[in-house]
Design an enzyme around this catalytic site. Structure first.
Site, PDB file in Angstrom:
ATOM      1  N   HIS A 267      12.215 -30.743 -22.336  1.00  0.00           N
ATOM      2  CA  HIS A 267      13.278 -29.530 -21.934  1.00  0.00           C
ATOM      3  C   HIS A 267      12.983 -28.505 -22.902  1.00  0.00           C
ATOM      4  O   HIS A 267      13.842 -28.243 -23.687  1.00  0.00           O
ATOM      5  CB  HIS A 267      14.543 -30.336 -21.970  1.00  0.00           C
ATOM      6  CG  HIS A 267      15.924 -29.227 -21.743  1.00  0.00           C
ATOM      7  ND1 HIS A 267      15.637 -28.192 -20.915  1.00  0.00           N
ATOM      8  CD2 HIS A 267      16.950 -29.329 -22.122  1.00  0.00           C
ATOM      9  CE1 HIS A 267      16.753 -27.591 -20.639  1.00  0.00           C
ATOM     10  NE2 HIS A 267      17.566 -28.309 -21.410  1.00  0.00           N
TER      11      HIS A 267
ATOM     12  N   CYS B 118      20.437 -22.964 -21.401  1.00  0.00           N
ATOM     13  CA  CYS B 118      19.317 -23.779 -20.850  1.00  0.00           C
ATOM     14  C   CYS B 118      19.090 -23.301 -19.335  1.00  0.00           C
ATOM     15  O   CYS B 118      18.277 -23.785 -18.538  1.00  0.00           O
ATOM     16  CB  CYS B 118      19.801 -25.252 -20.719  1.00  0.00           C
ATOM     17  SG  CYS B 118      20.601 -25.599 -22.264  1.00  0.00           S
TER      18      CYS B 118
END
Ligand code: COA
Ligand code: ZN
Lengths: 129, 387
Positions: B336, B87
């Site tokens: 996200h 991420c």
């Protein structure tokens, strides 16, 4: 996880065999072939862990995937072994019973299987002591 | 080292974008950034693209070349490099681009990030994301990402007495901000009750404690500061950059509730920028889960350990508070798309510092970004200033 990949770590998973660095004295489970404290000065030997410890933290997993989907809700926990190293495990117990500091011990259990008709993997899980 | 500025930014709308393919997303964000910098493609020296797992999400590897090709830049043989750190891929892509310009190796560099997550089902997504943790020793134990952060939350709540309401307030505040962000996936204000009564995902975390699954892309363009005014009247200077690693597995951290890589990356960025915490006007932190925002505020040094819940409850992290956190709406409300998030944080920071963040504007000259890979095995921080 492929059969070969699992096989490589089978002894560690079946018997809770990890390592100790005889230079700094630190224990490692999951196993490490290289001491992160002493680095090239370390000396790594195999170590059989006793298999008892306590719950450091936990969660109840309600939504998962693969081999764990059918087990939901289940307890996921980080255990500190008596020797001091920590690992992550499926803690096989009533989801209402787990608490921080709970004494636990290792058991030999099925971990999962490869596909619907594939190899079954066994290894260590934990239960309340 | 040369001083570096951001001269152009672009971002797609984030969300479940059935109509857009992986490559379309990237091309859209890149075109917006070029337009913003008044730049034509052949002027670009180099491209970096952050992407976590196109191989599993859309069964495509070799992303650098694909992107250069579909952005029309392969005809000029412009080099393109994929950067991966779960991420934190986007933040790391930015840092690579920054290094390339600062070193003098390249002048005009694109830092992008892209992820197309909704072409597979939630179950596959959960498994793909689990690869950001230790597959052999966490994966095999049945972890999920919500589950790992939930274990941080259990530890944190036990030690510091964080309340369910304080944790929920993180999501309420981020939805408030996201409602004012046209690119956000969720543009709806919510109440504490919405969070507290939502479905349990991994106790104590509920659906509204989690960032969602998202498609999206963002791109920004960097140039040497001395050339920045050729392209824009409002160059945004990079003041500091910090990156840090920690153990891949959560169980190996000295302290479960402290992301030591956040502490290290933050300290490095502050040291390089030569400024104090009090100089920061707002911070875009990696709130993949509500507890992650609580930890980030503390680990970056904006308050002592154990105090971020109270700070949040008092409204000090809202726009207008002492230290506004995630004016964009954060990962919670913006969504996200894992590889794109770190670049979206830079996009938001540039918009804020230019004074272009309509409806959610923070009045300041300095902002910060904080991007986390996995449970904190990689952290990348940047500090930006309006010159
Ligand atoms: C929490 C999670 C499991 C929910 O997935 P899901 O159960 O498949 O949810 P669905 O996509 O079926 O959505 C169901 C509803 O909830 C909403 N929703 C989904 N995720 C949401 C979220 N995080 N917050 C608020 N609402 C959400 C959807 O919009 C949908 O609403 P609708 O019925 O009105 O259309 C998933 O979002 C997730 O895995 N999030 C974490 C992602 C992650 O780990 N990222 C990496 C972090 S390091
Ligand atoms: Zn040693």
């Amino acid at each position: 996880m492929s059969v070969a990949r699992f096989w490589r770590k089978q002894q560690n998973r079946y018997n809770l065999i990890g390592n100790q660095c005889t230079v700094c004295g630190k224990y490692f489970y999951p196993p490490r072939g290289f001491c992160p404290v002493c680095r090239r000065d370390g000396k790594i030997v195999e170590h059989q862990f006793k298999g008892t410890g306590k719950v450091v933290t936990f969660s109840i997993i309600r939504s998962s995937s693969g081999n764990f989907k059918l087990l939901t809700p289940y307890v996921l926990a980080i255990i500190e072994l008596d020797e001091g190293s920590r690992l992550t495990t499926h803690l096989v117990c009533d989801i209402d019973k787990v608490y921080i500091g709970m004494p636990v011990k290792r058991v030999f259990r099925k971990l999962g299987e490869e596909g619907s008709s594939g190899a079954i993997f066994y290894g260590t899980k934990f239960v309340p002591a | 080292m040369r001083e570096v500025a951001v001269i152009g930014v672009g971002c797609t709308k984030f969300g479940e974008k059935w109509e857009s393919s992986f490559r379309n997303l990237f091309v859209e964000a890149g075109a917006l950034a070029l337009e913003d910098a008044n730049l034509s493609g052949e002027k670009i020296d180099e491209i970096f693209v952050g992407n976590m797992s196109a191989g599993r999400f859309v069964e495509q590897e070799h992303i650098g070349a694909l992107i250069a090709d579909y952005a029309g830049l392969a005809t000029d043989n412009i080099p393109a490099t994929r950067v991966e750190a779960a991420c934190a891929s986007g933040g790391l892509s930015f840092r690579q681009a920054y290094t390339a310009v600062a070193s003098g190796m390249s002048d005009i560099v694109v830092a992008a990030g892209v992820e197309k997550m909704t072409d597979v089902g939630t179950e596959v997504t959960t498994d793909v994301l689990a690869a950001a943790a230790d597959r052999e020793w966490e994966g095999i134990a049945g972890i999920t990402f919500p589950g790992l952060y939930a274990m941080i939350a259990t530890d944190y709540m036990h030690r510091y007495g964080l309340t369910r309401e304080q944790l929920a307030q993180v999501a309420v505040k981020n939805h408030d901000n996201g409602a004012k962000n046209p690119n956000a996936q969720f543009r709806k204000a919510i109440t504490l009750d919405t969070v507290i009564n939502s479905t349990l995902v991994a106790d104590p975390l509920r659906l509204f404690d989690c960032s969602p699954v998202t498609d999206g892309a963002a791109a920004v363009i960097l140039a040497p500061l001395e050339r920045a005014r050729e392209f824009t009247d409002t160059p945004i200077k990079v003041l500091g950059s910090g990156q840090a690693s920690s153990t891949i597995a959560l169980h190996d951290r000295k302290d479960i509730s402290t992301l030591d890589a956040t502490v290290a990356a933050g300290n490095r960025a502050f040291k390089m920028a030569g400024i104090e915490r009090k100089d920061i006007g707002f911070v875009e932190v990696h709130d993949c889960f509500t507890i992650a925002e609580i930890c980030a505020i503390e680990d970056l040094g904006f308050c002592k350990k154990g105090e971020a819940g109270r700070l949040t409850e008092e409204g000090q992290t809202a726009i207008g508070g002492k230290i506004p956190v995630n004016p964009s709406g954060g990962l919670k409300a913006c969504g996200h798309p894992v590889g794109a998030t770190g670049i979206k944080q830079v996009y938001e920071t540039v918009k804020q510092l230019r004074g272009d963040a309509k409806g959610r504007q923070v009045d300041t000259d300095i902002g910060m970004t904080h991007n986390v890979g996995g449970t904190g095995a990689t952290v990348v921080c940047h500090i930006f200033g309006r010159k």
